[in-house]
Write a protein that holds these residues in place. Structure first.
Motif, short mmCIF file in Angstrom:
data_model
loop_
_atom_site.label_atom_id
_atom_site.label_comp_id
_atom_site.label_asym_id
_atom_site.label_seq_id
_atom_site.Cartn_x
_atom_site.Cartn_y
_atom_site.Cartn_z
N ARG A 150 0.83 -1.21 0.00
CA ARG A 150 0.00 0.00 0.00
C ARG A 150 0.86 1.26 0.00
O ARG A 150 0.54 2.25 -0.64
N LEU A 151 2.02 1.19 0.72
CA LEU A 151 2.93 2.35 0.73
C LEU A 151 3.52 2.59 -0.64
O LEU A 151 3.66 3.74 -1.08
N GLU A 152 3.87 1.51 -1.34
CA GLU A 152 4.44 1.67 -2.68
C GLU A 152 3.41 2.20 -3.67
O GLU A 152 3.77 2.77 -4.71
N GLN A 153 2.10 2.06 -3.32
CA GLN A 153 1.05 2.59 -4.19
C GLN A 153 0.71 4.06 -3.86
O GLN A 153 -0.15 4.64 -4.50
N GLY A 154 1.41 4.62 -2.88
CA GLY A 154 1.25 6.04 -2.62
C GLY A 154 0.73 6.42 -1.26
O GLY A 154 0.68 7.62 -0.93
N GLU A 155 0.29 5.47 -0.44
CA GLU A 155 -0.19 5.82 0.89
C GLU A 155 0.98 6.31 1.74
O GLU A 155 2.10 5.79 1.65
N LEU A 156 0.73 7.29 2.58
CA LEU A 156 1.79 7.89 3.39
C LEU A 156 2.03 7.16 4.69
O LEU A 156 3.11 7.28 5.28
N GLY A 195 14.13 8.63 -4.39
CA GLY A 195 12.69 8.85 -4.28
C GLY A 195 11.88 7.58 -4.19
O GLY A 195 10.68 7.64 -3.87
N ASP A 196 12.49 6.40 -4.47
CA ASP A 196 11.76 5.14 -4.34
C ASP A 196 11.50 4.82 -2.88
O ASP A 196 12.19 5.28 -1.98
#
Length: 511
Positions: A150-156, A195-196
């Motif tokens: 989920r973090l890799e999909q943009g969740e903070l 940035g990854d």
């Protein structure tokens, strides 16, 4: 003008037990909804506290890592607790002096050391993890793996309460670690770019279930107390209101009976006065007839009687007999009409009748009530018929006339004028217009004239039930409507609408 407002409608009893049950059910629902919202707020507050605590731990570790990275790492004496990092590929990882052997602690190594110290001091668990690990111990568990995705999909961040087998509830939090320039020295070979999402720091701590549960119990007890107080108070209030209503109803019944008797008294008084006149004339005529008979007997004793005297005596006897007969017939009609009206009221018999005849009977009966005060003008087609309860119409017109005589004119008026106009609207409705040229009423009085017990003549013995009875008879018993227009000094006008044909008998008792 609209129908009388709620304030002028008949009194209604307090809520029944069924209505009270509905109100209690609604109150129970409201309390239940409030309790559910309160529990939800308590749980959300506990969640927010745990979430903010985990965020603070994460921010502290990230700050420490940034300091470490900006310093190029720190060196500590190599020991069993701080062995050289086998996953740190740097020629300057180890330094040796005459007395010490130093090893470099990079941000990742420092994070593991912080996590170890935290686990020794309490229940806080800190775990650095990634979907692509160098060190096997950093491998994610199932929750961490899903959260990293989920973090890799943009969740903070991800923070939630989870159930742990045989360990109860646990609050788990994870936030991402992003690749920067200082990370590429160790992780560039894994294909990362600046940035990854390199991975994340997972923070776990036991869910404070006992504290939350205590707050929920406290809120539940408070809601239960409020519910019981209001429910119990409502029941006590209902019992008190029911008792007072019974007393009020009893008192009202007595006053209504007194007003009905007063109304009947006025009718009886008027009826007696009207009946006395024809009976007095009939008695006088019969007395004169008896004297004529005596004179006729004396004539028969005489030897010679002139024909002229006999004819004159017979004419007097015939005229006195006719006068007595006509007045006795008038008295019989009065008795018949009065009896019919009282029977109609008692039985509520529905029958067809001519409206003009009913009103004429009322006016004749009440003539001694109004004849010294007002003149009544009646405009009603002689053939206008109605199917209803005539006795109830007698009561309505009686109360309206007595109300005008008492309130509109008073003892100071002797030239009052009342106009009664009755007609059909052609659509099955009878329109009754009743107007007097009396003193009228201010708006404050007009709004309340149909209220029970409202009177402007309480000091003079008024009961305040006359117009209330009219309103009740018209609206409830005869299925019609009544409205009033009045201005001070401009008289009063009542407009009554009644169905021309009453299909079924009105229900209830006559007021």
């Amino acid at each position: 003008m609209p129908q009388p407002p709620a304030s002028s409608a008949p009194l209604h009893p307090p809520a029944s037990l069924r209505q009270l049950s509905v109100l209690l059910a609604v109150w129970t629902l409201l309390v239940a909804v409030s309790l559910a919202l309160s529990i939800s707020r308590i749980q959300q507050h506990a969640h927010d506290l745990m979430l903010e605590g985990a965020r603070n731990v994460f921010r502290t570790i990230v700050a420490a890592r940034a300091w470490n990275a900006s310093s190029g790492g720190v060196y500590v004496p190599a020991s069993e607790q701080n062995p050289p990092n086998p996953f740190l590929f740097s020629p300057s990882r180890d330094l040796h002096t005459d007395k010490l052997s130093l090893t470099q602690i990079n941000p990742a190594y420092m994070t593991r050391q912080i996590a170890h110290q935290a686990s020794l001091q309490g229940t806080l668990k800190i775990h650095m993890t990634s979907l692509r690990v160098l060190r096997p111990e950093n491998s994610p568990d199932s929750w961490e793996k899903q959260s990293l995705a989920r973090l890799e999909q943009g969740e903070l961040e991800v923070g939630e309460v989870v159930e742990r087998a045989n360990e109860g509830k646990e609050f788990r939090f994870i936030a991402p670690l992003f690749v920067d320039k200082t990370c590429l020295g160790c992780h560039a070979h894994q294909g990362y770019a600046i940035g990854d999402v390199r991975g994340g720091i997972s923070i776990s701590q036991p869910w404070q279930d006992s504290a939350t549960r205590n707050q929920i119990i406290h809120s539940s007890l408070l809601h239960a107390l409020v519910f019981l107080l209001l429910a119990g108070g409502s029941l006590l209030a209902h019992r008190s209101l029911a008792k007072r209503w019974a007393q009020t109803e009893q008192a009202m019944s007595g006053l209504m009976q007194a007003e009905k008797m007063a109304s009947m008294g006025r009718l009886v008084s008027g009826f007696s006065h009207e009946l006395n006149t024809p009976l007095g004339v009939a008695i006088s005529a019969l007395s004169h007839h008896e004297h004529c008979l005596d004179d006729f007997g004396h004539l028969l004793q005489r030897e010679e009687v002139p024909e002229q005297e006999i004819r004159a005596l017979l004419t007097d006897m015939r005229e006195s007999g006719q006068l007595a007969q006509s007045n006795l017939r008038r008295a019989a009609n009065l008795v018949s009409g009065f009896k019919r009206s009282s029977t109609d009221i008692e039985r509520e018999d529905i029958r067809s009748f001519k409206l003009r005849e009913i009103v004429d009977e009322v006016l004749q009966t009440l003539s001694n009530v109004y004849k010294k005060t007002a003149r009544i003008e009646l405009d009603c087609p002689p053939e206008l018929a109605m199917t209803s309860v005539p006795g109830l119409l007698d009561q309505i017109f009686t109360n309206l006339i007595v109300n005008s005589v008492t309130h509109a004119f008073g003892p100071e008026r002797s030239d009052g004028h009342i106009r009664i106009a009755i007609d059909s609207d052609g659509a099955g409705q009878i329109l009754i217009s009743y107007a007097d040229d009396g003193k009228g009423m201010p708006p404050a009085v007009q709004r309340r004239i149909f209220e029970p017990f409202f009177t402007t003549r309480q000091a003079q013995g008024g009961t305040g039930l006359g117009l209330y009875i009219c309103y009740s008879l018209v609206t409830e018993r005869l299925g019609g409507s009544i409205r009033c227009d009045s201005l001070p000094g401009a008289g009063t006008h009542f407009l009554i609408r009644l169905p021309q044909h009453t299909p079924t008998a009105p229900s209830g008792e006559t007021p």
